[in-house]
Design a protein around this motif. Structure first.
Motif, mmCIF file in Angstrom:
data_model
loop_
_atom_site.group_PDB
_atom_site.id
_atom_site.type_symbol
_atom_site.label_atom_id
_atom_site.label_comp_id
_atom_site.label_asym_id
_atom_site.label_seq_id
_atom_site.Cartn_x
_atom_site.Cartn_y
_atom_site.Cartn_z
ATOM 1 N N PHE A 150 16.907 -7.441 -12.465
ATOM 2 C CA PHE A 150 15.960 -7.586 -11.356
ATOM 3 C C PHE A 150 16.214 -6.935 -10.307
ATOM 4 N N GLN A 151 14.989 -6.537 -9.438
ATOM 5 C CA GLN A 151 15.224 -5.788 -8.097
ATOM 6 C C GLN A 151 14.161 -7.026 -7.192
ATOM 7 N N LEU A 152 14.732 -6.617 -5.752
ATOM 8 C CA LEU A 152 14.065 -7.093 -4.888
ATOM 9 C C LEU A 152 12.445 -6.687 -4.725
ATOM 10 N N ASN A 153 11.436 -7.661 -4.801
ATOM 11 C CA ASN A 153 10.331 -7.294 -4.663
ATOM 12 C C ASN A 153 9.511 -7.582 -3.358
ATOM 13 N N SER A 154 9.968 -8.689 -2.829
ATOM 14 C CA SER A 154 9.318 -9.039 -1.455
ATOM 15 C C SER A 154 10.171 -10.095 -0.655
ATOM 16 N N ILE A 155 9.993 -10.099 0.708
ATOM 17 C CA ILE A 155 10.701 -11.281 1.369
ATOM 18 C C ILE A 155 9.811 -12.114 2.069
ATOM 19 N N GLU A 156 9.989 -13.402 2.002
ATOM 20 C CA GLU A 156 9.125 -14.422 2.636
ATOM 21 C C GLU A 156 9.870 -14.853 4.021
ATOM 22 N N GLY A 157 8.980 -14.719 5.322
ATOM 23 C CA GLY A 157 9.654 -15.606 6.361
ATOM 24 C C GLY A 157 9.134 -14.639 7.573
ATOM 25 N N ASP A 158 9.087 -15.300 8.564
ATOM 26 C CA ASP A 158 8.793 -14.382 9.655
ATOM 27 C C ASP A 158 10.000 -14.207 10.621
ATOM 28 N N ASN A 159 10.472 -15.111 11.497
ATOM 29 C CA ASN A 159 11.568 -14.771 12.265
ATOM 30 C C ASN A 159 12.841 -14.864 11.373
ATOM 31 N N LYS A 160 12.857 -15.719 10.338
ATOM 32 C CA LYS A 160 14.010 -15.938 9.588
ATOM 33 C C LYS A 160 13.750 -15.803 8.155
ATOM 34 N N LYS A 218 9.485 -5.432 -16.891
ATOM 35 C CA LYS A 218 8.321 -5.925 -17.543
ATOM 36 C C LYS A 218 7.219 -6.590 -16.458
ATOM 37 N N GLY A 219 7.577 -6.626 -15.247
ATOM 38 C CA GLY A 219 6.631 -7.346 -14.182
ATOM 39 C C GLY A 219 6.816 -8.671 -14.073
ATOM 40 N N GLU A 220 7.742 -9.167 -14.793
ATOM 41 C CA GLU A 220 7.891 -10.517 -14.566
ATOM 42 C C GLU A 220 8.683 -10.887 -12.985
ATOM 43 N N VAL A 221 8.146 -11.694 -12.212
ATOM 44 C CA VAL A 221 8.273 -12.152 -10.985
ATOM 45 C C VAL A 221 8.905 -13.414 -10.765
ATOM 46 N N ASN A 222 10.131 -13.724 -10.013
ATOM 47 C CA ASN A 222 10.705 -14.943 -9.848
ATOM 48 C C ASN A 222 10.838 -15.245 -8.488
#
Ligand code: FAD
Length: 340
Positions: A209-219, A229-233
């Protein structure tokens, strides 16, 4: 503001040895390096490999050479400023003012650039927005492992650093080790240990797996990772550690008005001065007709640059050439007693 006779940029073998040459002639040096450890390429790229062409040392490793060089400069009690990149230099009367990335300031009549192939810098996460969390949730090296105590930590990478830190932090943090391939590149026994720790429920492994996105504003609150295969976790986490190896960049040195020949600094071989008075370049970074990028060449270059620094640091004194074998002054600087 730290005042010194010579600011040495680079703690590779050549930067360390020049401290000895400066110390012998009575000059004080401070050394700055971008890395978190001393030794330059020898430590970063080949600590265990044997070197066979250091004069009078039939064989040594990158690590033992560094240790011996450090032993040799012990009498001079030199300060090493690690994790600091020299960013800016400017002329102030007869001195150079030097500023680092950590906002340390030095003032010195001489600068010796022993910066090798430039500063080693970590390869970073390439996804958009990752830079905004740098040092606030995203780290590429660990200065204090206690910062991660009881935290949820995602470690990215498949080499030794990623494996070693996964093993270490799993003792007191919730670790997920993420790598883009199934097989780890690091030492076999470390790869076996992380797999065993996973079996024991002490860490999680997520491959390929590779990093796809980061969630959070200040942290950082969570990340998503994706496979081919496009599977996202989604993984909830407090911080990300990226260990993707290092790249070498000439970096800020290119902005200092020095003459450059590709990524090297041309010097005058009489004293290894660059086109600017009081700025010298030695070791892999300098160039001149016949230059050999060998450690032993850097040692010779440092010996001559050090003597040239004397003129600017002690304008009212005359430099006297002396041998360590016979000079009481030099032996005194080495901390030797009469009986030694
Ligand atoms: C695999 C390998 C094997 C080798 N084998 C041999 C051998 O057998 N014999 C031999 O003689 N040579 C060998 N070499 C070459 C040798 O390692 C180099 O010649 C030597 O390391 C050069 O030393 P240096 O001190 O000039 O630079 P480096 O060792 O490159 O050190 C420079 C330091 O400067 C720092 N730096 C750069 N810019 C900045 C900045 N702006 N601010 C702060 N710090 C900065 C860097 O982080 C780095 O730590 C080998 C090299 C490699 C890669």
């Amino acid at each position: 503001m730290i005042k010194t006779d010579v600011l040495v940029i680079g703690a590779g073998p050549v930067g360390i040895f020049v401290v000895q040459q400066l110390g012998l002639i009575g000059l004080k040096a401070e050394v700055v390096d971008n890395l978190d450890k001393i030794g330059g390429q020898c430590i970063e790229l080949y600590p265990d490999k044997p070197i066979y062409d250091i004069p009078a040392l039939p064989v040594c490793t990158g690590e033992s050479l560094t240790n011996n060089l450090l032993e040799q400069i012990k009498p001079f009690n030199t300060n090493f400023h690690l994790n600091e990149r020299v960013e800016e230099i400017s002329k102030e009367a007869n001195n150079w003012k030097i500023q680092t990335s950590g906002k340390k300031f030095f003032i010195a009549p001489n600068i010796i650039i022993a910066a090798g192939v430039g500063s080693f810098e970590p390869r970073k996460f390439s996804i958009l927005g990752a830079e905004k969390f740098e040092n606030n949730g995203i780290f590429y090296s660990i200065k204090d492992k206690n910062l991660f105590k009881t935290k949820k930590v995602c470690i990215f990478g498949g080499g030794d650093s990623a494996l070693d830190w996964a093993i270490e932090l799993s003792k007191f943090a919730e670790v997920t080790l993420i790598h883009r391939r199934d097989k780890f590149r690091g030492a076999e026994h470390s790869a076996a240990t992380v797999k065993q720790l996973e079996k024991e429920g002490k860490l999680k492994i997520k491959t390929p797996f590779q990093l796809n996105s980061i969630e959070g504003d200040n942290k950082i609150n969570a990340i998503t990772v994706k496979n081919e295969k496009g599977e996202v976790n989604k993984i909830t986490t407090d911080c990300l550690l990226g260990f993707f190896g290092l790249i070498m960049k000439l970096g800020p040195i290119a902005e200092w008005g020095l003459n450059l020949d590709k990524k090297n600094i041309p010097v005058n071989t009489e004293n290894f001065q660059t086109n600017k008075e009081g700025i010298f370049a030695i070791g892999d970074i300098c160039t001149y007709p016949g230059k050999l990028k060998l450690i032993l060449s850097g040692f010779h270059e440092g010996a001559l640059a050090a003597r040239a620094c004397f003129k600017l640091a002690r304008p009212n004194e005359k430099y006297r050439f002396e041998f360590t074998t016979t000079s009481k002054t030099l032996q005194g600087r080495l901390g030797l007693k009469k009986s030694d």
